[in-house]
Scaffold this active site. Structure first.
Site, PDB file in Angstrom:
ATOM      1  N   ASN A 112      64.741  54.067  16.282  1.00 23.49           N
ATOM      2  CA  ASN A 112      65.117  53.428  17.541  1.00 23.49           C
ATOM      3  C   ASN A 112      63.820  53.122  18.303  1.00 23.49           C
ATOM      4  O   ASN A 112      63.325  53.955  19.057  1.00 23.49           O
ATOM      5  CB  ASN A 112      66.032  54.351  18.348  1.00 23.49           C
ATOM      6  CG  ASN A 112      66.627  53.681  19.565  1.00 23.49           C
ATOM      7  OD1 ASN A 112      66.164  52.628  19.998  1.00 23.49           O
ATOM      8  ND2 ASN A 112      67.657  54.281  20.136  1.00 23.49           N
ATOM      9  N   HIS A 166      70.057  64.376  24.336  1.00 22.60           N
ATOM     10  CA  HIS A 166      71.096  64.185  23.318  1.00 22.60           C
ATOM     11  C   HIS A 166      72.212  65.213  23.472  1.00 22.60           C
ATOM     12  O   HIS A 166      73.398  64.871  23.407  1.00 22.60           O
ATOM     13  CB  HIS A 166      70.486  64.279  21.924  1.00 22.60           C
ATOM     14  CG  HIS A 166      69.804  63.030  21.469  1.00 22.60           C
ATOM     15  ND1 HIS A 166      68.534  62.688  21.873  1.00 22.60           N
ATOM     16  CD2 HIS A 166      70.210  62.029  20.659  1.00 22.60           C
ATOM     17  CE1 HIS A 166      68.185  61.539  21.321  1.00 22.60           C
ATOM     18  NE2 HIS A 166      69.181  61.116  20.577  1.00 22.60           N
ATOM     19  N   ASN A 171      57.490  59.196  10.715  1.00 24.00           N
ATOM     20  CA  ASN A 171      57.701  57.750  10.664  1.00 24.00           C
ATOM     21  C   ASN A 171      59.155  57.398  10.962  1.00 24.00           C
ATOM     22  O   ASN A 171      59.435  56.357  11.569  1.00 24.00           O
ATOM     23  CB  ASN A 171      57.308  57.222   9.286  1.00 24.00           C
ATOM     24  CG  ASN A 171      57.394  55.722   9.207  1.00 24.00           C
ATOM     25  OD1 ASN A 171      56.626  55.004   9.837  1.00 24.00           O
ATOM     26  ND2 ASN A 171      58.349  55.221   8.441  1.00 24.00           N
ATOM     27  N   HIS A 208      70.491  39.479  -2.441  1.00 21.61           N
ATOM     28  CA  HIS A 208      70.696  40.851  -2.912  1.00 21.61           C
ATOM     29  C   HIS A 208      71.044  41.789  -1.750  1.00 21.61           C
ATOM     30  O   HIS A 208      71.930  42.637  -1.867  1.00 21.61           O
ATOM     31  CB  HIS A 208      69.431  41.342  -3.621  1.00 21.61           C
ATOM     32  CG  HIS A 208      68.990  40.463  -4.740  1.00 21.61           C
ATOM     33  ND1 HIS A 208      69.685  40.356  -5.921  1.00 21.61           N
ATOM     34  CD2 HIS A 208      67.921  39.632  -4.860  1.00 21.61           C
ATOM     35  CE1 HIS A 208      69.070  39.512  -6.728  1.00 21.61           C
ATOM     36  NE2 HIS A 208      67.980  39.052  -6.101  1.00 21.61           N
ATOM     37  N   ARG A 236      59.742  57.216  14.645  1.00 26.56           N
ATOM     38  CA  ARG A 236      59.113  56.040  15.258  1.00 26.56           C
ATOM     39  C   ARG A 236      59.858  54.758  14.976  1.00 26.56           C
ATOM     40  O   ARG A 236      59.770  53.808  15.755  1.00 26.56           O
ATOM     41  CB  ARG A 236      57.665  55.900  14.765  1.00 26.56           C
ATOM     42  CG  ARG A 236      56.705  56.942  15.285  1.00 26.56           C
ATOM     43  CD  ARG A 236      55.267  56.531  15.000  1.00 26.56           C
ATOM     44  NE  ARG A 236      55.013  56.402  13.586  1.00 26.56           N
ATOM     45  CZ  ARG A 236      54.515  57.368  12.822  1.00 26.56           C
ATOM     46  NH1 ARG A 236      54.210  58.544  13.352  1.00 26.56           N
ATOM     47  NH2 ARG A 236      54.301  57.177  11.528  1.00 26.56           N
ATOM     48  N   SER A 263      63.990  64.945  24.475  1.00 28.34           N
ATOM     49  CA  SER A 263      64.926  64.151  23.689  1.00 28.34           C
ATOM     50  C   SER A 263      66.108  64.984  23.218  1.00 28.34           C
ATOM     51  O   SER A 263      67.266  64.547  23.284  1.00 28.34           O
ATOM     52  CB  SER A 263      64.198  63.537  22.486  1.00 28.34           C
ATOM     53  OG  SER A 263      65.068  62.739  21.725  1.00 28.34           O
ATOM     54  N   HIS A 272      61.973  54.970  21.528  1.00 24.32           N
ATOM     55  CA  HIS A 272      60.693  55.558  21.157  1.00 24.32           C
ATOM     56  C   HIS A 272      59.557  55.020  22.016  1.00 24.32           C
ATOM     57  O   HIS A 272      58.651  55.769  22.402  1.00 24.32           O
ATOM     58  CB  HIS A 272      60.404  55.294  19.678  1.00 24.32           C
ATOM     59  CG  HIS A 272      59.040  55.727  19.253  1.00 24.32           C
ATOM     60  ND1 HIS A 272      57.954  54.856  19.228  1.00 24.32           N
ATOM     61  CD2 HIS A 272      58.540  56.928  18.867  1.00 24.32           C
ATOM     62  CE1 HIS A 272      56.880  55.499  18.835  1.00 24.32           C
ATOM     63  NE2 HIS A 272      57.206  56.754  18.600  1.00 24.32           N
ATOM     64  N   TYR A 310      54.992  60.972  26.389  1.00 24.37           N
ATOM     65  CA  TYR A 310      53.881  61.474  25.582  1.00 24.37           C
ATOM     66  C   TYR A 310      52.524  61.107  26.183  1.00 24.37           C
ATOM     67  O   TYR A 310      51.663  61.962  26.412  1.00 24.37           O
ATOM     68  CB  TYR A 310      54.012  60.928  24.159  1.00 24.37           C
ATOM     69  CG  TYR A 310      52.888  61.318  23.232  1.00 24.37           C
ATOM     70  CD1 TYR A 310      52.831  62.592  22.671  1.00 24.37           C
ATOM     71  CD2 TYR A 310      51.880  60.411  22.904  1.00 24.37           C
ATOM     72  CE1 TYR A 310      51.799  62.952  21.811  1.00 24.37           C
ATOM     73  CE2 TYR A 310      50.854  60.760  22.054  1.00 24.37           C
ATOM     74  CZ  TYR A 310      50.824  62.032  21.507  1.00 24.37           C
ATOM     75  OH  TYR A 310      49.795  62.370  20.670  1.00 24.37           O
TER      76      TYR A 310
END
Length: 619
Positions: A472, A511, A466, A188, A469, A507, A476, A484
């Site tokens: 990528n 970018h 989520n 599928h 996280r 980040s 991360h 962090y």
């Protein structure tokens, strides 16, 4: 112990389904025999094999066997057995019409029970695999389980299943496949992949037919690809210089620092000196150098992307190498072990090519290289490149080339954003599939790198927390462990919100830096979307949001964001192509020069006339 229990549960559920299905097959075979006998004109009685075996048994044994079989069926299929199979087994006679009717009813009920059965098996299998992964992580990161009681081991296992690796150990690498490789084994999901290939074929046919109608011949040129990947020799030389410098400078700086740290009488000054040299290399060597080449040599957009993305990747890898090895040297000196651990140059070189940004001396490795798999992944990358080419040729260039010459209005902007959603989403899928799946898996296979979790099931996310996280995982993990967590280590765990905000800022800035250098202009659309809406969605659409509704909200906002990015950046690109600022400035300067010249001539003419009337000139 838990593995055996899980396998027992799965086997018991399979028995609940397979036993009635076996009875149904026996009845169906008997019914088919009856049909053949009835067609041949035979009037013999049709009996099932089970009936024949039952007649040869004593009556008490048969009744006990029938009752025990029924009692064993602790599932909704018990009713199927009681209604359709048991009467046949008791009488020994089979009516063909009755069998066919009951067979159709049995198939319908089996179809209704199929989702519940598959869900039950999937839940048990998922729990079984997760327990194996968690146990392997505990074996790698903690002392043997025999030293702890059983209750403590269960608690540690539950904790490992629901959280990441312990902070003191960092990321734990385990051998695992990429998620899409597993999903593509399901027919599928593979059909969805085939649908995207069919859409590519439609784009190719559309382009060929339009070119044939307009030009009267087939136009097979790829001028856009040739343009965006132009000046490739400069790109290769720049990459070679960057990579060579990253191999030599960080490694040697670390070796010299580590060898002299234990014997140095001024360790703080010693560390500060080598730290400043490494920072200078990161900023000037890897930071300013490639950027200057991309701008000074006027590299095309795709060529700039290659240079700048490699620049960012090597900066992150060099930082990870220093960050992971410096604490080990400090710990060995503190413990006075006498030996300072210095990684081999081969380990550092492998890390520079490996598809991860977290340094380890050793990674889980596969025993062999599947070169057919590598060729397939590179072919898919090439196919994705041509896919993106046809998307821009058919969906983007005709729209923005015309709209950039029109006057601005709100209606046109709204239509442009919604018309850009389809190409934006397709580009998003292609970037994910080509880079995060195909490119990284190809290099992982060539290096026998076994941990292929470069992404997770981000498409099932019900929150942006989520999604960030799982989209990528490679980037991360670097941001989590080196941005962090180090922020919390430096400022304290009370500043979790500030740490998260700082990660978003870094980040978003990186970018926007990549897009600004690659496009040749600063237009902070992505920065605003990332820093403003991304932060808001991260705190509002958090992990407490569950259910399909929030997944729909996530996808809707993601579609709109891609439309805004494609629309605004494309409009700005074409606006600068058709209305370059250099020509505007030169026209203004020319007009100012003409006005100043007229003023000067007027003043000089009046001054000459006035001087000749007051002081006549004699011949």
């Amino acid at each position: 112990m838990s593995c055996g229990m899980t396998l027992a549960l799965v086997w018991s559920d399979l028995n609940f389904i397979l036993v009635p299905v076996w009875f149904a097959l026996q009845v169906t075979m008997a019914g088919d025999d009856c049909v053949r006998k009835r067609q041949s004109g035979s009037s013999a009685t049709c009996k099932t094999p089970e009936n024949g075996e039952t007649e040869r048994r004593p009556e008490s044994e048969r009744s006990f066997q029938n009752s025990s079989n029924v009692l064993e069926l602790e599932s909704p299929l018990k009713q199927v057995y009681l209604n359709y199979l048991k009467p046949v087994a008791q009488t020994g006679w089979v009516d063909v019409d009755h069998v066919i009717t009951r067979k159709m009813q049995l198939i319908a009920e089996a179809e209704q029970l199929k989702p519940a059965f598959m869900k039950e098996v999937d839940s048990h299998f998922t729990e079984f695999v997760n327990s194996l992964v968690a146990k392997s992580a505990l074996l790698d990161s903690s002392s043997p389980a025999s030293l702890f009681p059983a209750s403590c081991a269960e608690k540690e296992l539950h904790k490992a299943k629901n959280s990441r690796a312990p902070p003191e150990h960092g990321k734990i690498f385990t051998a695992r496949r990429s998620l899409l490789d597993e999903l593509f084994e399901v027919s599928h999901i593979r059909t969805i992949y085939h649908m995207f290939i069919a859409l590519l074929i439609v784009f190719i046919l559309s382009t060929l037919l339009v070119d044939f109608i307009d030009e009267g011949r087939l136009v097979l040129g790829f001028d856009l690809l040739v343009f965006v990947f132009g000046k490739f020799p400069i790109v290769f030389c720049t990459w070679l210089c960057m990579f060579s410098a990253t191999v030599v400078v960080p490694y040697n700086l670390f070796v010299w620092w580590a060898q002299g740290y234990s014997s140095s009488s001024h360790r703080a000054i010693h560390s500060f000196f080598y730290g400043m040299l490494f920072t200078l290399f990161q900023i000037a060597g890897l930071g300013f150098g490639p950027t200057y080449v991309a701008v000074a040599y006027a590299l095309p957009p795709a060529s700039r992307f290659i240079v700048i993305l490699e620049q960012v990747r090597l900066v992150m890898k060099a930082h990870s190498f220093i960050r992971e090895n410096v604490p080990r040297v400090l710990s060995s000196v503190k413990d006075k072990s006498g030996t300072v651990h210095i990684p081999r140059i081969s380990q550092y070189l492998y890390f520079l090519f490996a598809p991860t940004l977290i340094y380890r001396d050793n990674y889980p490795r596969n025993p062999t290289i599947r070169w057919g798999y590598v060729a397939t992944k590179f072919a898919q990358v090439l196919g994705s490149l041509f896919y993106a080419y046809y998307i821009f040729v058919r969906l983007c260039i005709p729209q923005f080339r015309n709209s950039s010459q029109e006057t601005f209005n709100l209606r046109g902007l709204v239509l442009c954003i919604f018309n850009s959603i389809l190409p934006g989403v397709l580009i998003l899928f292609l970037v994910f599939f080509a880079f995060l799946h195909c490119w990284l898996n190809a290099f992982a296979e060539m290096l026998r790198f076994a941990d292929r979790m470069f992404y997770k099931d981000w498409w099932n996310s019900t929150s942006y927390a989520n999604y960030y996280r799982t989209w990528n995982v490679v980037v991360h993990d670097w941001l989590y462990y080196y941005a962090y967590r180090d922020f919390l280590w430096f400022f304290g765990k009370k500043f979790r919100a500030a740490a998260m905000l700082s990660v978003f800022t870094v980040s978003a800035a990186v970018h926007e830096y990549v897009l600004s250098i690659c496009f040749g202009f600063f237009y902070p659309v992505l920065f605003c979307l990332f820093l403003c809406f991304g932060v808001v969605f991260n705190f509002t659409l958090n992990d407490r949001r569950k259910g399909p509704f929030w997944n729909v909200i996530m996808w809707t906002s993601l579609f709109l964001g891609q439309g805004v990015i494609i629309c605004l950046y494309s409009q700005e690109w074409y606006a600068r192509q058709y209305c370059p600022t250099e020509n505007l400035l030169s026209d203004d300067e020319k007009a100012q020069d003409e006005i100043l010249g007229d003023i000067k001539e007027l003043i000089n003419g009046r001054f000459r006339g006035l001087s000749s009337s007051v002081y006549p000139v004699n011949d």
